[in-house]
Design an enzyme around this catalytic site. Structure first.
Site, PDB file in Angstrom:
ATOM      1  N   ASP A 285     -48.096 -63.435 -48.495  1.00  0.00           N
ATOM      2  CA  ASP A 285     -48.243 -62.444 -49.551  1.00  0.00           C
ATOM      3  C   ASP A 285     -49.393 -62.939 -50.438  1.00  0.00           C
ATOM      4  O   ASP A 285     -49.828 -64.092 -50.336  1.00  0.00           O
ATOM      5  CB  ASP A 285     -46.937 -62.275 -50.335  1.00  0.00           C
ATOM      6  CG  ASP A 285     -46.938 -60.958 -51.134  1.00  0.00           C
ATOM      7  OD1 ASP A 285     -48.028 -60.377 -51.345  1.00  0.00           O
ATOM      8  OD2 ASP A 285     -45.854 -60.508 -51.555  1.00  0.00           O
TER       9      ASP A 285
HETATM   10  C1  NOJ Z   1     -48.284 -58.265 -53.383  1.00  0.00           C
HETATM   11  C2  NOJ Z   1     -47.138 -57.508 -52.804  1.00  0.00           C
HETATM   12  O1  NOJ Z   1     -45.961 -58.264 -52.916  1.00  0.00           O
HETATM   13  C3  NOJ Z   1     -47.355 -57.102 -51.358  1.00  0.00           C
HETATM   14  O2  NOJ Z   1     -46.317 -56.245 -50.983  1.00  0.00           O
HETATM   15  C4  NOJ Z   1     -48.688 -56.452 -51.183  1.00  0.00           C
HETATM   16  O3  NOJ Z   1     -48.864 -56.047 -49.833  1.00  0.00           O
HETATM   17  C5  NOJ Z   1     -49.766 -57.408 -51.623  1.00  0.00           C
HETATM   18  N1  NOJ Z   1     -49.570 -57.755 -53.033  1.00  0.00           N
HETATM   19  C6  NOJ Z   1     -51.181 -56.849 -51.452  1.00  0.00           C
HETATM   20  O4  NOJ Z   1     -51.416 -55.897 -52.415  1.00  0.00           O
END
Ligand code: NOJ
Length: 792
Positions: A285
């Protein structure tokens, strides 16, 4: 050779040990937690397997030509100045064009000329596998046309452990079986269009509070789970996703048994890459990487959005000084490039990021994402995710009323020049725009993200939630837009008062529709499950209007006990997050052009306290202030299993939803299936998803469903199983036949070995116990008229 340590927290005993220490000195070093998440090394190398074999060979050949630097390059994100959420850099020498990875699971975020699809919660409430697949394919087509190689979704973590969880709406359901079924369909739909999915957030990512380190110098919250619960609840939908062939999995922000999600060798090397035989890659993530060598050895394969902090040159150095074997980096690159070949992205794929301008307001190449053929999927998907929970006094469907009155801020669009309200915060943050049309609470929030989230999004109707799962649709129809058109066609006078907190109702109103929302956005858990403003509005209108219809757009459970017993509140519709066809779908349901067919994919309680300790996120406390702990002491008893166990009667139970017609279920039959392995333990080789014979059919259950009413409609027959020693009932089958009046259909549920097994912590295997299994079939988790027994 991978070893399975037995130090894995064993049930409540381990958790109690943590709690017992609560009064001692504050823990300041994570060595205190050493061993709670077992060490599983080395990281298994991919083997290709039957379905990925050809792609694997191509990837191996390409990686064989790469230097160490080139291999490391494909493992880390770079900023290429596009609007992609992340980018893998190209390698010109080897004709690798790089990859664009972008959010998210409800449509393509942060660009123009795309659709907003019904959100996860809406798909969950539709209980429609076919629609889930069609939605996936439609989204996949859009992402491909825009040059996005990886769709950052679907979401199956959170598993809705916390009722107020801020991201539950991105996921499908509070039930692992329902969630896993719909995730598998979504993955197959998206990937059928040559776009990879990133099933997220792995694993036990259950609360937004303290999801990341840094708040008051604390580490991220740790989800403390015992091995059985891990497998039977949290891993379940990920297992479905691996079996469905997801190309990659996103490791989560928080810690699991006190080891970070992207550095956890037990969950990555052990569970995912060994037990489930996962052949794809693990992507972090965003900024979820907190160590270099540890994440590499634990099985993470790609870091986003940037490789430079811990990997990049540091990873090269780590290989050179012997901290990370080069074979591990080779495996990372091979996994990533195998997925790229597997979905044909080496041929016929648009230039990565071609339709993702950094700023849609600047001149840019216009790439149309939408396909007109997807409009039926968008509309049907929207229609099927509404859940009608109350309908008395022949309120719905409406029949050409002469006068209707509308109330509530949530009936109309916020501002036609603005993006969809769901994505408002992110959009404003990104472009630094003035918050036009937002109320002061929301504006305050934008100035200081981290402050308390308002209960409701006062700026307008809500067709999606906020954060990275938010969408900015090119076309949007609000409830008020669609109702105005329909009223004009019927010669209905349409009055409205969207602003007054305690409005007066125009005399002669045959029906009054009150709109409200229950908002949620990434980064925050919801402050409450209801709000006084909307409850007061409903009661005020109901005091003057004998048919008051409540339409709530809700990003999670929304309590209704503030008005449900008012005799004039004659209809309540949970409208969830319908996406771009919000208004059109609502009109079709209100006027009976379609019959409601959604069922709650979660439990609505009578009061917040009925959710017990599962209501709110866990807060840093006492000795663990710097290392917040969230002990999953309830084990497998989430949502309806929790309510059943504690004898709490919900307001509206999991699986419940009304229709304009009636159905009758009859002739339950239960048959054992011969031929597969029905012994106590699976014996099969590991294929993606687990041992091959874990998925053998053990029994077939069939039931007849008849439409006994006067209009066409769809019913969701549901099969629950009482596994010996487990919760009284667990969902293990569902279908959704659409039936004309009088029509009857037999639906069949296949029960696999896995559906009937429990995780044996000593054997580290799924065990099919000998004994009696209770079989319940009906139309909600508490309306199960057909009962039987399956003997194994
Ligand atoms: C953080 C989020 O938790 C995730 O779901 C997302 O895909 C990423 N940021 C990218 O924006």
């Amino acid at each position: 050779m991978v070893t399975h340590s037995r130090l894995w927290l064993s049930g409540v005993a381990g958790l109690a040990a943590l709690a017992a220490a609560a009064n001692d000195a504050i823990i300041t070093s994570d060595t205190y937690f050493y061993g709670q998440s077992p060490a599983v090394y080395p990281s298994p190398e991919m083997t290709g397997g039957a379905e990925w074999a050809a792609a694997y060979e191509k990837a191996k050949a390409l990686v064989a030509q790469m230097s160490l630097e080139e291999k490391v390059n494909v493992t880390g994100g770079v900023d290429l100045g596009t609007g992609c959420s992340g980018s893998v850099p190209p390698n010109k020498r080897l004709n690798f064009p790089g990859m664009c990875v972008s959010d998210a699971s409800n449509g393509l975020r942060n660009t123009d000329l795309v659709n907003a699809y019904p959100a996860g919660i809406h798909v969950g409430s539709s209980w429609n596998k076919d629609l889930a697949r069609r939605r996936g394919a439609a989204m996949g087509g859009e992402f491909r046309r825009k040059g996005v190689n990886v769709l950052l979704g679907p979401v199956v973590g959170p598993a809705w452990r916390v009722a107020r969880g801020g991201r539950n709406w991105e996921a499908f359901s509070a039930d692992s079986y329902l969630s896993g079924s719909l995730a598998a369909q979504t993955i197959q739909g998206v990937q059928s269009e040559g776009v990879q999915t990133s099933l997220k957030h792995y694993i036990a990512n259950e609360q937004e509070l303290n999801r990341n380190p840094g708040v008051d110098e604390a580490q991220a919250v740790s989800s403390n789970i015992d091995d059985k619960t891990m497998h039977e609840v949290y891993l379940w939908p990920f297992q479905d996703g691996v079996r469905a062939g997801t190309s990659n999995i996103m490791c989560s922000y928080q810690r699991i048994n006190n080891s970070y999600g992207c550095a956890n060798s037990k969950t990555l090397n052990g569970i995912l890459k060994t037990e489930l035989g996962f052949q794809g890659f693990v992507m972090s993530d965003w900024d979820a990487q907190h160590a270099g060598v540890a994440t590499a050895l634990a099985g993470m394969d790609m870091v986003m959005p940037s490789g430079s902090k811990f990997w990049g040159s540091h990873l090269i150095e780590a290989v050179r000084n012997g901290s990370v074997p080069e074979s591990r980096v080779t495996d990372m690159a091979t996994r990533i490039l195998t997925a790229w070949y597997q979905f044909g992205q080496d041929t016929k794929f648009p230039k990565p990021g071609i339709g993702m301008p950094y700023d849609v307001r600047q001149p840019h190449e216009t790439v149309e994402g939408r396909d007109p053929q997807d409009r039926s999927t968008l509309l049907e998907g929207a229609i099927e995710g509404y859940v009608l929970v109350k309908n008395t006094n022949e309120t719905l469907p409406l029949r050409s009323p002469r006068v209707i009155s509308l109330f509530g801020y949530s009936a109309r669009s916020a501002d036609s020049s603005s993006p969809g309200p769901g994505d408002m915060l992110i959009y404003l943050w990104r472009y630094g725009m003035t918050p036009v049309g937002l109320d002061s609470a929301l504006a305050g929030l934008i100035k200081s993200p981290g402050s308390r989230l308002p209960d409701i999004a006062i700026n307008g109707t809500m067709m999606g939630g906020g954060g990275s799962g938010g969408t900015t649709p090119a076309v949007f129809v609000s409830p008020y837009d669609a109702l105005s058109v329909r009223a004009a066609q019927d010669d209905t006078a349409l009055y409205h008062d969207f602003g007054t907190p305690k409005p007066a109702v125009v005399g002669g109103s045959e029906a009054c529709i009150v709109f409200g929302n229950a908002w949620a956005a990434e980064g925050y858990d919801r402050p409450r499950l209801s709000d006084n403003f909307t409850d007061t509005l409903v009661n005020t209108v109901a005091g003057q209007c004998s048919k008051t219809i409540v339409v709530l757009h809700n990003a999670g459970p929304r309590l209704v006990d503030g008005f449900v017993d008012h005799p004039n509140v004659t209809a309540i519709l949970f409208s969830h997050l319908p996406g771009r066809e919000s208004g059109t779908s609502l009109v079709k349901l209100l006027y009976g052009e379609a019959s409601p067919s959604g069922k709650l994919s979660y439990t609505v309680a009578r009061q917040e306290s009925d959710y017990g300790h599962l209501l709110k996120p866990d807060e840093p406390a006492g000795r663990f202030k710097k290392f917040p702990q969230s002990d999953f002491t309830e084990g497998v008893y989430l949502d309806y299993k929790y309510f059943d166990k504690h004898n709490v009667s919900p307001r509206y139970e999991f699986g419940f939803g009304l229709s304009y017609t009636t159905f009758h279920l009859a002739n339950l039959s239960i048959q054992r299936v011969q031929g597969g392995n029905s012994g106590e333990w699976p014996l099969g080789a590991i294929v993606p998803g687990g041992p091959a014979d874990l998925f053998h059919d053990i029994a077939l259950v069939a039931v007849e469903v008849r439409n006994t009413g006067n209009v066409a409609g769809a019913e969701v027959p549901q099969l629950y199983v009482g596994i010996p020693g487990g919760p009284a009932k667990q969902l293990r089958g569902f279908d959704k036949p659409f039936l004309q009046p009088g029509e009857v259909r037999t639906v069949q549920f296949r029960l696999t070995r896995r559906d009937l097994s429990t995780w044996d912590t000593a054997a580290q295997k799924w065990r099919l116990q000998r004994g009696q299994y209770a079989i319940h079939v009906g139309t909600s988790s508490r309306d199960l008229p057909l009962q039987g027994t399956l003997t194994i």
